[in-house]
Design a protein around this motif. Structure first.
Motif, mmCIF file in Angstrom:
data_model
loop_
_atom_site.group_PDB
_atom_site.id
_atom_site.type_symbol
_atom_site.label_atom_id
_atom_site.label_comp_id
_atom_site.label_asym_id
_atom_site.label_seq_id
_atom_site.Cartn_x
_atom_site.Cartn_y
_atom_site.Cartn_z
ATOM 1 N N GLU A 39 -35.054 2.687 24.463
ATOM 2 C CA GLU A 39 -34.590 3.799 25.284
ATOM 3 C C GLU A 39 -33.062 3.835 25.367
ATOM 4 O OE1 GLU A 39 -36.560 2.917 28.945
ATOM 5 O OE2 GLU A 39 -38.353 4.067 28.416
ATOM 6 N N LEU A 40 -32.439 2.656 25.318
ATOM 7 C CA LEU A 40 -30.991 2.570 25.483
ATOM 8 C C LEU A 40 -30.226 2.920 24.215
ATOM 9 C CD1 LEU A 40 -28.546 1.688 27.244
ATOM 10 C CD2 LEU A 40 -28.863 -0.611 26.290
ATOM 11 N N LEU A 41 -30.623 2.373 23.076
ATOM 12 C CA LEU A 41 -29.829 2.522 21.853
ATOM 13 C C LEU A 41 -29.560 3.977 21.476
ATOM 14 C CD1 LEU A 41 -31.179 -0.320 19.512
ATOM 15 C CD2 LEU A 41 -29.133 -0.311 20.939
ATOM 16 N N PRO A 42 -30.547 4.888 21.586
ATOM 17 C CA PRO A 42 -30.264 6.277 21.202
ATOM 18 C C PRO A 42 -29.210 6.958 22.071
ATOM 19 C CG PRO A 42 -32.629 5.879 21.231
ATOM 20 C CD PRO A 42 -31.989 4.695 21.883
ATOM 21 N N THR A 43 -28.895 6.394 23.221
ATOM 22 C CA THR A 43 -27.911 7.003 24.121
ATOM 23 C C THR A 43 -26.495 6.490 23.893
ATOM 24 O OG1 THR A 43 -28.069 5.338 25.908
ATOM 25 C CG2 THR A 43 -29.738 7.091 25.871
ATOM 26 N N LEU A 44 -26.326 5.489 23.037
ATOM 27 C CA LEU A 44 -25.035 4.818 22.912
ATOM 28 C C LEU A 44 -24.183 5.406 21.798
ATOM 29 C CD1 LEU A 44 -26.109 1.076 23.305
ATOM 30 C CD2 LEU A 44 -25.259 2.632 25.076
ATOM 31 N N GLU A 45 -22.874 5.387 22.035
ATOM 32 C CA GLU A 45 -21.899 5.725 21.014
ATOM 33 C C GLU A 45 -21.679 4.494 20.124
ATOM 34 O OE1 GLU A 45 -20.683 8.707 20.562
ATOM 35 O OE2 GLU A 45 -21.710 9.538 22.333
ATOM 36 N N ASP A 50 -33.852 0.092 12.814
ATOM 37 C CA ASP A 50 -32.607 0.368 13.539
ATOM 38 C C ASP A 50 -31.426 0.030 12.648
ATOM 39 O OD1 ASP A 50 -33.379 1.097 16.471
ATOM 40 O OD2 ASP A 50 -34.696 -0.570 15.916
ATOM 41 N N ARG A 51 -30.935 1.061 11.952
ATOM 42 C CA ARG A 51 -29.925 0.854 10.915
ATOM 43 C C ARG A 51 -28.664 1.681 11.138
ATOM 44 N NH1 ARG A 51 -33.373 0.501 5.229
ATOM 45 N NH2 ARG A 51 -35.112 -0.788 6.016
ATOM 46 N N ALA A 52 -28.391 2.103 12.359
ATOM 47 C CA ALA A 52 -27.127 2.791 12.626
ATOM 48 C C ALA A 52 -25.990 1.899 12.138
ATOM 49 C CB ALA A 52 -26.979 3.073 14.115
ATOM 50 N N PRO A 53 -25.031 2.432 11.371
ATOM 51 C CA PRO A 53 -24.011 1.587 10.746
ATOM 52 C C PRO A 53 -23.287 0.651 11.710
ATOM 53 C CG PRO A 53 -23.926 3.784 9.813
ATOM 54 C CD PRO A 53 -24.918 3.846 10.951
ATOM 55 N N ALA A 54 -22.876 1.152 12.869
ATOM 56 C CA ALA A 54 -22.144 0.298 13.806
ATOM 57 C C ALA A 54 -23.021 -0.830 14.330
ATOM 58 C CB ALA A 54 -21.619 1.140 14.969
ATOM 59 N N ALA A 75 -23.960 -3.387 11.247
ATOM 60 C CA ALA A 75 -22.806 -4.198 10.862
ATOM 61 C C ALA A 75 -22.494 -5.257 11.912
ATOM 62 C CB ALA A 75 -21.587 -3.295 10.636
ATOM 63 N N ALA A 76 -22.575 -4.872 13.189
ATOM 64 C CA ALA A 76 -22.270 -5.825 14.257
ATOM 65 C C ALA A 76 -23.304 -6.941 14.318
ATOM 66 C CB ALA A 76 -22.199 -5.096 15.600
ATOM 67 N N VAL A 77 -24.586 -6.589 14.173
ATOM 68 C CA VAL A 77 -25.641 -7.610 14.160
ATOM 69 C C VAL A 77 -25.388 -8.610 13.038
ATOM 70 C CG1 VAL A 77 -28.083 -8.033 13.705
ATOM 71 C CG2 VAL A 77 -27.424 -6.165 15.215
ATOM 72 N N ALA A 123 -34.591 -0.224 0.696
ATOM 73 C CA ALA A 123 -34.811 1.225 0.650
ATOM 74 C C ALA A 123 -34.655 1.820 2.053
ATOM 75 C CB ALA A 123 -36.225 1.511 0.119
ATOM 76 N N PRO A 124 -34.223 3.067 2.142
ATOM 77 C CA PRO A 124 -34.012 3.686 3.460
ATOM 78 C C PRO A 124 -35.272 3.710 4.302
ATOM 79 C CG PRO A 124 -33.057 5.019 1.700
ATOM 80 C CD PRO A 124 -33.884 3.969 1.032
#
Length: 296
Positions: free
Chosen positions: A89-95, A224-228, A231-233, A291-292
């Motif tokens: 629920e949290l991750l989709p709300t974050l910049e 969960d592959r958002a670039p930011a 990369a941080a993980v 693969a994506p």
């Protein structure tokens, strides 16, 4: 305990976890039907929570009762209630900055779990957390074992899956040690403070076992592959474990193939399994474990 007073908790697919409230105090009750797992499942899960408590934010064990199949009595595990918002629920709300902050926290968490050694890989078989045997020698053999349940794959996809499994196992064999594995470490099972983004809970350890150090990393980065975030993980994990991000990601993708095969056999059980099935078929068709991920 009066089961009629329990409220189902959102977020899981088993329908066996409930919120209880008495005298203003909240607790979480997990019910283990006699046929769902071994009779000692509640005790094993309690032992895992006690093992990691103080190192990882997990609930306190308040009560545990093994199942009694002869009496058709379910097992029971009661734990403290942890505050926080679920990660899904949290991750989709974050910049991007917020995603990076959470990613650093989780990369360090995964690295710490990957550093909790076990003598060999296998399932936990009793409340002493003795390690058993999975009964299969590597990913290629596991794929062959599960092929009867993968009849929806085309012949080309099956051939591709076999090739990917062989290459993945060769890569996984470069890391010979075993560690504690949560095995369902995705945002749905993580709690965060929505203001500080601090990790407040790691939940649902029912699939915990002794296994490959990169299994949990593969689980977390499956969808969960958002670039930011990714990369941080990877950077936080690699810094803690003394490696670099690219090899870590390759090992994570290889380790996650075990779970993708299993989920594909249960593709009609829930949306996560169905999505994992689509990802496995894309990997098998392309020959690329990176693969994506398909959309949710």
């Amino acid at each position: 305990m009066d089961f009629s007073s329990l409220t189902p908790l959102e977020g899981g697919w088993s329908g066996q976890t409930f919120l209880a409230e008495a005298a203003g105090e909240r607790s979480v009750v997990r019910i283990y039907p006699p046929a769902s797992r071994e009779p000692a499942a509640a005790e094993i899960d309690a032992a895992v929570l006690r093992l990691v408590r103080g190192l990882v934010p997990v609930p306190e064990v308040l009560e545990v009762r093994p199942a009694d199949p002869a009496a058709d009595q379910p097992g029971l595990l009661v734990t403290s209630y942890l505050p926080g918002v679920r990660g899904d629920e949290l991750l989709p709300t974050l910049e991007p900055d917020g995603l990076a902050a959470v990613g650093i926290t989780l990369g360090r968490l995964l690295a710490d779990l990957g550093g909790m050694p076990m003598l060999h890989a296998g399932p936990f078989v009793d409340p002493e957390l003795r390690v058993g045997d999975f009964g299969v020698d590597g990913l290629p053999e596991y794929v062959e074992q599960r092929l009867p349940e993968l009849g929806h794959l085309s012949p080309g996809e099956i051939d591709g899956l076999r090739e990917v499994a062989l290459a993945a196992q060769a890569l996984l064999d470069t890391v010979s040690r075993a560690c504690l594995v949560h095995s369902d470490l995705n945002p749905k099972n993580l709690l965060f403070d929505p203001e500080s983004l601090a990790l407040t809970g790691v939940l649902d350890w029912e699939f915990a076992h002794a296994g490959h150090p990169y299994t949990d990393l593969g689980n977390l980065l499956r969808f969960d592959r958002a670039p930011a975030f990714e990369a941080a993980v990877l950077e936080a994990y690699a810094a803690r474990r003394g490696t670099t991000p690219d090899p870590a990601l390759a090992l994570a993708r290889a380790a996650d193939l075990w779970a993708l095969v299993d989920l594909s056999t249960r593709r009609q059980a829930n949306p996560v399994a169905a999505r994992a099935d689509r990802l496995l078929r894309t990997i098998a068709s392309s020959g690329d474990p990176n693969a994506p991920a398909p959309p949710g």
